[in-house]
Design a protein around this motif. Structure first.
Motif, PDB file in Angstrom:
ATOM      1  N   VAL A  35       1.190   3.125   7.731  1.00 33.44           N
ATOM      2  CA  VAL A  35       0.294   4.217   8.122  1.00 33.44           C
ATOM      3  C   VAL A  35       1.147   5.466   8.316  1.00 33.44           C
ATOM      4  CG1 VAL A  35      -1.410   2.722   9.264  1.00 33.44           C
ATOM      5  CG2 VAL A  35       0.493   3.664  10.582  1.00 33.44           C
ATOM      6  N   ARG A  50      -0.400   3.895  17.174  1.00 30.45           N
ATOM      7  CA  ARG A  50      -0.566   3.566  15.757  1.00 30.45           C
ATOM      8  C   ARG A  50       0.347   2.408  15.356  1.00 30.45           C
ATOM      9  NH1 ARG A  50      -1.911   8.938  15.261  1.00 30.45           N
ATOM     10  NH2 ARG A  50       0.246   9.653  15.290  1.00 30.45           N
ATOM     11  N   LEU A  54      -0.887  -1.159  13.924  1.00 35.62           N
ATOM     12  CA  LEU A  54      -0.376  -1.659  12.641  1.00 35.62           C
ATOM     13  C   LEU A  54       0.216  -3.061  12.813  1.00 35.62           C
ATOM     14  CD1 LEU A  54       0.402  -0.926   9.635  1.00 35.62           C
ATOM     15  CD2 LEU A  54       2.579  -0.121  10.568  1.00 35.62           C
TER      16      LEU A  54
END
Ligand SMILES: [Zn+2]
Length: 301
Positions: A35, A50, A54
């Motif tokens: 990402v 994030r 992930l």
């Protein structure tokens, strides 16, 4: 059929993207995903969120729960606890983050963090150009010059992860100022931050096209010259069996390395001149592979 040890989760934290994958016992990278880092949002908590999302997605998609997590992160890392000692604004707010502890709490797994260039060196040592050698030095030449030292198959990262900064060895006393605050560092002579503007080219790709077509580019010749000198100093201190050169400078290919070897042969003491200087092999996934290998080693494999 023998029972294989469970795989490890590998994470790679860079200023542009966050990557993850499962490194299996037979060295395959599976469930690879990434990402964008979105560093421009300016929040370490958002980046960490994030990264955790992930990691959870990859763990959920894996056929077997990993036994440990390895992380390759940009910045200066204290590998004992996985704390970020210092990171540039490429990862805003990352400095001071207890990265290892935060990931361990979120994922309920043991987590081991290393600097990304150190992870690169470990990956090459075990799975790439350094296979079969016990002692090696890697120089990663990109915007700056990073170093990674492998001794007896294990990373040497010194106290608080501060070892291996070969890019900041002074090779020209009284020379150019460096981003680190010192003067005459190898990075200020061989790194792309200096070499590219001096060459007059807008991008390394454009420069490499002309260079590989045979054009003479003095800024590249100068970088090769000083890189050879830097490698010689590293060889004199550490006595490796092999010297690896990687990073985006690899675009300049064998012509560049041949010039580095010529310079090295002049700068190195005679008995060190036969140490091979070779390009790295692993490419874009080297950080992930190194993170995985590091987690294996730290979790007792
Ligand atoms: Zn420096």
């Amino acid at each position: 059929m023998t029972t294989q040890t469970p795989p490890v989760l590998a994470l790679d934290v860079g200023g542009t993207k966050l990557a993850a994958g499962i490194l299996t016992a037979d060295d395959m990278l599976q469930q690879r995903a990434e990402v964008p880092t979105l560093a421009q949002e300016g929040s370490a908590e958002a980046i960490l969120g994030r990264l955790i999302g992930l990691a959870r997605d990859v763990i959920a998609a894996a056929p077997e729960r990993p036994r440990a997590v390895g992380v390759a992160s940009a910045g200066q890392i204290d590998p004992r606890q996985g704390d970020v000692v210092f990171a540039t604004d490429n990862l805003p707010g990352w400095t001071g983050l207890a990265l290892g502890r935060r990931l361990a709490e979120a994922l309920d797994l043991p987590v081991f963090v290393e600097n990304d260039v150190n992870a690169f060196a470990l990956a090459e040592a075990q799975l790439g150009a350094g296979r079969g050698y016990h002692h090696q030095v890697l120089l990663a030449v990109g915007t700056g010059v990073g170093g990674g030292i492998v001794v007896d198959g294990k990373l040497y990262s010194g106290s608080m992860g501060r070892g291996g900064e070969i890019g900041h060895v002074c090779i020209v006393p009284g020379g150019r100022p460096c981003t680190c605050g010192q003067i005459g560092c190898l990075e200020s002579y061989a790194g792309m931050r200096v070499m590219l503007p001096a060459s007059g080219y807008p991008s390394l790709r454009a420069l490499a096209d002309d260079y590989l077509a045979g054009k003479s580019i003095p800024a590249v010749d100068e970088a090769a010259h000083w890189l050879g000198h830097g490698l010689a100093q590293a060889a004199h201190v550490l006595g490796p069996e092999v010297l690896l050169v990687g990073g985006s400078i690899g675009l300049l290919g064998e012509r560049f390395l041949a010039d580095v070897r010529l310079s090295y042969a002049v700068a190195a003491i005679k008995s060190y001149r036969n140490i091979p200087i070779v390009p790295t092999q692993l490419g874009a996934d080297s950080g992930l592979l190194g993170a995985g290998v590091y987690a294996r080693q730290r979790s007792g494999d």
